[in-house]
Scaffold this motif. Structure first.
Motif, PDB file in Angstrom:
ATOM      1  N   GLY A 131       2.256   2.350 -17.458  1.00 44.68           N
ATOM      2  CA  GLY A 131       3.665   2.072 -17.731  1.00 44.68           C
ATOM      3  C   GLY A 131       4.564   2.287 -16.528  1.00 44.68           C
ATOM      4  O   GLY A 131       5.765   2.549 -16.687  1.00 44.68           O
ATOM      5  N   LEU A 132       4.025   2.154 -15.316  1.00 41.42           N
ATOM      6  CA  LEU A 132       4.843   2.325 -14.115  1.00 41.42           C
ATOM      7  C   LEU A 132       5.663   1.052 -13.884  1.00 41.42           C
ATOM      8  O   LEU A 132       5.135  -0.059 -13.966  1.00 41.42           O
ATOM      9  CB  LEU A 132       3.956   2.612 -12.904  1.00 41.42           C
ATOM     10  CG  LEU A 132       3.097   3.887 -13.009  1.00 41.42           C
ATOM     11  CD1 LEU A 132       2.224   4.041 -11.767  1.00 41.42           C
ATOM     12  CD2 LEU A 132       3.973   5.122 -13.191  1.00 41.42           C
TER      13      LEU A 132
ATOM     14  N   ASP B 159     -14.335  -1.285 -16.147  1.00 42.34           N
ATOM     15  CA  ASP B 159     -14.586   0.102 -16.535  1.00 42.34           C
ATOM     16  C   ASP B 159     -13.981   1.108 -15.563  1.00 42.34           C
ATOM     17  O   ASP B 159     -14.097   2.314 -15.776  1.00 42.34           O
ATOM     18  CB  ASP B 159     -16.100   0.357 -16.636  1.00 42.34           C
ATOM     19  CG  ASP B 159     -16.742  -0.409 -17.776  1.00 42.34           C
ATOM     20  OD1 ASP B 159     -16.048  -0.658 -18.782  1.00 42.34           O
ATOM     21  OD2 ASP B 159     -17.931  -0.759 -17.656  1.00 42.34           O
ATOM     22  N   TRP B 160     -13.356   0.632 -14.500  1.00 37.63           N
ATOM     23  CA  TRP B 160     -12.839   1.542 -13.492  1.00 37.63           C
ATOM     24  C   TRP B 160     -11.587   2.260 -13.969  1.00 37.63           C
ATOM     25  O   TRP B 160     -10.692   1.664 -14.565  1.00 37.63           O
ATOM     26  CB  TRP B 160     -12.504   0.796 -12.205  1.00 37.63           C
ATOM     27  CG  TRP B 160     -13.714   0.367 -11.423  1.00 37.63           C
ATOM     28  CD1 TRP B 160     -15.018   0.628 -11.715  1.00 37.63           C
ATOM     29  CD2 TRP B 160     -13.713  -0.412 -10.224  1.00 37.63           C
ATOM     30  NE1 TRP B 160     -15.830   0.067 -10.768  1.00 37.63           N
ATOM     31  CE2 TRP B 160     -15.066  -0.569  -9.841  1.00 37.63           C
ATOM     32  CE3 TRP B 160     -12.707  -0.975  -9.450  1.00 37.63           C
ATOM     33  CZ2 TRP B 160     -15.435  -1.282  -8.697  1.00 37.63           C
ATOM     34  CZ3 TRP B 160     -13.065  -1.684  -8.318  1.00 37.63           C
ATOM     35  CH2 TRP B 160     -14.412  -1.834  -7.939  1.00 37.63           C
ATOM     36  N   VAL B 161     -11.532   3.556 -13.661  1.00 36.93           N
ATOM     37  CA  VAL B 161     -10.317   4.327 -13.879  1.00 36.93           C
ATOM     38  C   VAL B 161      -9.440   4.197 -12.643  1.00 36.93           C
ATOM     39  O   VAL B 161      -9.847   3.614 -11.625  1.00 36.93           O
ATOM     40  CB  VAL B 161     -10.635   5.816 -14.180  1.00 36.93           C
ATOM     41  CG1 VAL B 161     -11.501   5.935 -15.425  1.00 36.93           C
ATOM     42  CG2 VAL B 161     -11.278   6.489 -12.981  1.00 36.93           C
ATOM     43  N   VAL B 162      -8.245   4.743 -12.714  1.00 42.92           N
ATOM     44  CA  VAL B 162      -7.287   4.623 -11.614  1.00 42.92           C
ATOM     45  C   VAL B 162      -7.892   5.087 -10.298  1.00 42.92           C
ATOM     46  O   VAL B 162      -7.776   4.403  -9.266  1.00 42.92           O
ATOM     47  CB  VAL B 162      -6.006   5.426 -11.933  1.00 42.92           C
ATOM     48  CG1 VAL B 162      -5.123   5.572 -10.692  1.00 42.92           C
ATOM     49  CG2 VAL B 162      -5.229   4.761 -13.069  1.00 42.92           C
ATOM     50  N   GLU B 163      -8.560   6.216 -10.304  1.00 45.05           N
ATOM     51  CA  GLU B 163      -9.110   6.739  -9.050  1.00 45.05           C
ATOM     52  C   GLU B 163     -10.161   5.802  -8.459  1.00 45.05           C
ATOM     53  O   GLU B 163     -10.261   5.658  -7.236  1.00 45.05           O
ATOM     54  CB  GLU B 163      -9.702   8.136  -9.266  1.00 45.05           C
ATOM     55  CG  GLU B 163     -10.066   8.824  -7.957  1.00 45.05           C
ATOM     56  CD  GLU B 163     -10.439  10.284  -8.112  1.00 45.05           C
ATOM     57  OE1 GLU B 163     -10.685  10.948  -7.088  1.00 45.05           O
ATOM     58  OE2 GLU B 163     -10.483  10.778  -9.272  1.00 45.05           O
TER      59      GLU B 163
ATOM     60  N   GLN C 240      -1.219  -3.532  -9.848  1.00 45.44           N
ATOM     61  CA  GLN C 240      -0.843  -3.747 -11.249  1.00 45.44           C
ATOM     62  C   GLN C 240      -1.938  -3.294 -12.207  1.00 45.44           C
ATOM     63  O   GLN C 240      -1.642  -2.884 -13.334  1.00 45.44           O
ATOM     64  CB  GLN C 240      -0.500  -5.219 -11.475  1.00 45.44           C
ATOM     65  CG  GLN C 240       0.711  -5.705 -10.679  1.00 45.44           C
ATOM     66  CD  GLN C 240       1.928  -4.806 -10.842  1.00 45.44           C
ATOM     67  OE1 GLN C 240       2.411  -4.206  -9.873  1.00 45.44           O
ATOM     68  NE2 GLN C 240       2.436  -4.696 -12.055  1.00 45.44           N
ATOM     69  N   ASP C 241      -3.192  -3.371 -11.771  1.00 41.07           N
ATOM     70  CA  ASP C 241      -4.287  -2.826 -12.597  1.00 41.07           C
ATOM     71  C   ASP C 241      -4.047  -1.352 -12.903  1.00 41.07           C
ATOM     72  O   ASP C 241      -4.418  -0.853 -13.974  1.00 41.07           O
ATOM     73  CB  ASP C 241      -5.627  -2.966 -11.863  1.00 41.07           C
ATOM     74  CG  ASP C 241      -6.148  -4.388 -11.840  1.00 41.07           C
ATOM     75  OD1 ASP C 241      -5.720  -5.200 -12.669  1.00 41.07           O
ATOM     76  OD2 ASP C 241      -7.008  -4.677 -10.982  1.00 41.07           O
ATOM     77  N   ILE C 242      -3.425  -0.671 -11.954  1.00 44.15           N
ATOM     78  CA  ILE C 242      -3.108   0.745 -12.112  1.00 44.15           C
ATOM     79  C   ILE C 242      -1.801   0.932 -12.891  1.00 44.15           C
ATOM     80  O   ILE C 242      -1.731   1.737 -13.832  1.00 44.15           O
ATOM     81  CB  ILE C 242      -3.000   1.415 -10.725  1.00 44.15           C
ATOM     82  CG1 ILE C 242      -4.396   1.507 -10.075  1.00 44.15           C
ATOM     83  CG2 ILE C 242      -2.348   2.799 -10.819  1.00 44.15           C
ATOM     84  CD1 ILE C 242      -4.357   1.889  -8.607  1.00 44.15           C
TER      85      ILE C 242
ATOM     86  N   ARG D  41       0.834  -1.209   0.000  1.00 44.84           N
ATOM     87  CA  ARG D  41       0.000   0.000   0.000  1.00 44.84           C
ATOM     88  C   ARG D  41       0.866   1.256   0.000  1.00 44.84           C
ATOM     89  O   ARG D  41       0.601   2.214  -0.731  1.00 44.84           O
ATOM     90  CB  ARG D  41      -0.922   0.006   1.225  1.00 44.84           C
ATOM     91  CG  ARG D  41      -2.064  -0.994   1.179  1.00 44.84           C
ATOM     92  CD  ARG D  41      -2.808  -0.983   2.499  1.00 44.84           C
ATOM     93  NE  ARG D  41      -3.898  -1.953   2.541  1.00 44.84           N
ATOM     94  CZ  ARG D  41      -4.486  -2.358   3.660  1.00 44.84           C
ATOM     95  NH1 ARG D  41      -4.084  -1.880   4.841  1.00 44.84           N
ATOM     96  NH2 ARG D  41      -5.468  -3.232   3.614  1.00 44.84           N
ATOM     97  N   ALA D  42       1.907   1.248   0.835  1.00 45.54           N
ATOM     98  CA  ALA D  42       2.793   2.413   0.920  1.00 45.54           C
ATOM     99  C   ALA D  42       3.498   2.661  -0.407  1.00 45.54           C
ATOM    100  O   ALA D  42       3.628   3.809  -0.856  1.00 45.54           O
ATOM    101  CB  ALA D  42       3.807   2.212   2.046  1.00 45.54           C
ATOM    102  N   ALA D  43       3.971   1.591  -1.051  1.00 43.84           N
ATOM    103  CA  ALA D  43       4.647   1.744  -2.339  1.00 43.84           C
ATOM    104  C   ALA D  43       3.696   2.309  -3.382  1.00 43.84           C
ATOM    105  O   ALA D  43       4.072   3.181  -4.178  1.00 43.84           O
ATOM    106  CB  ALA D  43       5.194   0.389  -2.801  1.00 43.84           C
ATOM    107  N   LEU D  44       2.457   1.828  -3.387  1.00 44.41           N
ATOM    108  CA  LEU D  44       1.477   2.325  -4.343  1.00 44.41           C
ATOM    109  C   LEU D  44       1.145   3.793  -4.067  1.00 44.41           C
ATOM    110  O   LEU D  44       1.044   4.601  -5.001  1.00 44.41           O
ATOM    111  CB  LEU D  44       0.209   1.476  -4.284  1.00 44.41           C
ATOM    112  CG  LEU D  44      -0.918   1.871  -5.241  1.00 44.41           C
ATOM    113  CD1 LEU D  44      -0.454   1.848  -6.690  1.00 44.41           C
ATOM    114  CD2 LEU D  44      -2.124   0.953  -5.040  1.00 44.41           C
TER     115      LEU D  44
END
Length: 210
Positions: free
Chosen positions: A125-126, A37-41, A118-120, A14-17
């Motif tokens: 490209g992170l 359909d979810w965006v990053v937020e 990873q979905d994010i 969680r901290a790394a993300l």
């Protein structure tokens, strides 16, 4: 891993993300994730919801949604998404060290942050890759049960072997790949299918398709 070690891994992931999220632009927060359909937020708000929901609260919510998991998730997402990305991130930071969860399946909640992380990261490209030992625990859990994902069904009749760690399970045509690629495939993320090799890989790829 013991429960305390699993929670330490959850908190570390969680901290790394959160550190990566702090570098994103508003456009990146609105980027479509690998999670439907979810965006990053949306994904970040979902992670916050999961770390804020007790078993009783989960039962109340799912019953209130008439056992419609999508409706339940949308309601909890709306509850934990901020008015703007910075607020959503602040709410996520608040739960980094939380040990609240709807069930005691700690490996599943490590899977939540590994997979959704990873979905994010993938579409943005992170480059961050979670530690192999943490992902191994998730892979073992996913392959053994159909719980948060249908990993046991996807792996049935196949031999999965990681190329970068100790994860190996099952009997049948071989599927090889990194621990992360195998885990994400078990979670149904078809984009990771290209990273898999072996005679069983086409079968697992097909099972990842919507």
């Amino acid at each position: 891993m013991a429960g305390d070690t699993l929670w330490a891994q959850i908190h570390a992931q969680r901290a790394a993300l959160a550190d990566e999220l702090a570098t994103l632009s508003d456009d990146q927060w609105a980027q479509r994730s690998l999670c439907g359909d979810w965006v990053v937020e949306d994904v970040v708000a979902h992670l916050t919801a999961g770390a804020s929901t007790t078993r009783f609260r989960w039962l109340t919510s799912i019953v209130g949604a008439r056992f419609d998991a999508d409706l339940h998730n949308q309601r909890r997402l709306a509850e934990h998404r901020g008015a703007k990305p910075a607020e959503t991130l602040d709410r996520f930071r608040d739960i980094i060290t939380s040990t609240t969860a709807p069930t005691g399946d700690t490996a599943a909640w490590l899977g939540e942050v590994v997979v959704h992380g990873q979905d994010i990261r993938y579409p943005l490209g992170l480059p961050y890759t979670p530690p192999v030992d943490a992902v191994t625990e998730v892979a073992r859990f996913f392959a053994s049960r159909n719980f948060t994902v249908a990993g046991r069904t996807k792996s049935k009749g196949l031999r999965l072997e990681a190329t970068d760690g100790p994860f190996a399970t099952g009997e049948g045509p071989l599927v090889s790949g990194t621990t992360l690629a195998l885990t994400m495939a078990l979670a149904g993320r078809s984009v990771y299918g290209a990273e898999l090799t072996g005679p069983g890989a086409p079968t697992l790829r097909a099972r990842c398709e919507p």
